[in-house]
Design an enzyme around this catalytic site. Structure first.
Site, short mmCIF file in Angstrom:
data_model
loop_
_atom_site.label_atom_id
_atom_site.label_comp_id
_atom_site.label_asym_id
_atom_site.label_seq_id
_atom_site.Cartn_x
_atom_site.Cartn_y
_atom_site.Cartn_z
N HIS A 154 0.83 -1.19 0.00
CA HIS A 154 0.00 0.00 0.00
C HIS A 154 0.87 1.25 0.00
O HIS A 154 2.04 1.22 0.41
CB HIS A 154 -0.92 -0.02 1.21
CG HIS A 154 -2.01 -1.04 1.10
ND1 HIS A 154 -3.01 -1.16 2.03
CD2 HIS A 154 -2.25 -2.00 0.17
CE1 HIS A 154 -3.82 -2.14 1.67
NE2 HIS A 154 -3.37 -2.67 0.55
N GLU A 177 0.77 3.86 1.88
CA GLU A 177 1.21 4.24 3.23
C GLU A 177 2.41 3.39 3.66
O GLU A 177 3.37 3.90 4.24
CB GLU A 177 0.08 4.02 4.25
CG GLU A 177 -1.21 4.75 3.90
CD GLU A 177 -2.21 3.90 3.11
OE1 GLU A 177 -3.41 3.98 3.42
OE2 GLU A 177 -1.79 3.16 2.20
N CYS A 235 -2.27 -0.89 7.44
CA CYS A 235 -1.54 0.38 7.37
C CYS A 235 -1.72 1.19 8.65
O CYS A 235 -0.79 1.84 9.11
CB CYS A 235 -1.99 1.18 6.16
SG CYS A 235 -1.46 0.44 4.59
#
Length: 169
Positions: free
Chosen positions: A93, A95, A124
């Site tokens: 992801h 993040e 995350c």
């Protein structure tokens, strides 16, 4: 030409407004998201402290691995719904990539703000908490109640900014 005065027209500045800092950094992560190699959703993120970008990230396969753009989406092939079974994905992801990039380059995320195009998922959220991020600013939601609950419990402020289209409604 001697003796003739040449006048140049100086363009008048048109009235414009500067974006506030949150809008500025969200606009930047929108641009970062364009590097995404995910076939389902393009997400961008940036860690910021003292109005300085520490690291950015977008969602996609780890370095040195083939991208989903090139080989297809495993989640699509397995009919995995969005928001479920995150382990069945080649990609990281946005993040996660921002936090990893900061660590890779020896930059602490402690005390930073994470700007992201979407609300973080629970995985995350746990990384954000342990990285010492103190604030998250998003543009779009993401249906993960556990992530929202954990961020709230950790005392991390989550701010959703409206787009100019939303505020005109």
């Amino acid at each position: 030409m001697a003796g003739k005065k040449i006048s140049k027209s100086i363009p008048q500045k048109t009235a414009r407004t500067r974006p506030d800092w949150d809008t500025y950094f969200l606009d930047i992560v929108d641009l970062v998201s364009r590097r995404s190699t995910c076939l389902r959703r393009a997400v961008g993120a940036a860690l910021v402290r003292d109005r300085r970008i520490l690291a950015t990230g977008y969602n996609g396969a780890p370095s040195k691995l083939k991208h989903c753009l090139d080989i297809g989406c495993l989640r699509e092939k397995l009919n995995v719904p969005s928001g479920e079974r995150h382990e069945l994905c080649r990609g990281l992801h946005a993040e996660q990539n921002a936090i990893i990039q900061a660590a890779f380059h020896g930059v602490s995320a402690n005390g930073s703000t994470l700007y992201c195009t979407n609300h973080p998922c629970v995985i995350c959220a746990k990384m954000i908490i342990n990285a010492g991020v103190t604030r998250v600013v998003i543009r779009d939601g993401y249906s993960d109640k556990l992530a929202a609950q954990m961020l709230k419990e950790a005392g991390i402020e989550v701010t959703k900014l409206q787009t100019s289209k939303e505020s005109k409604k």
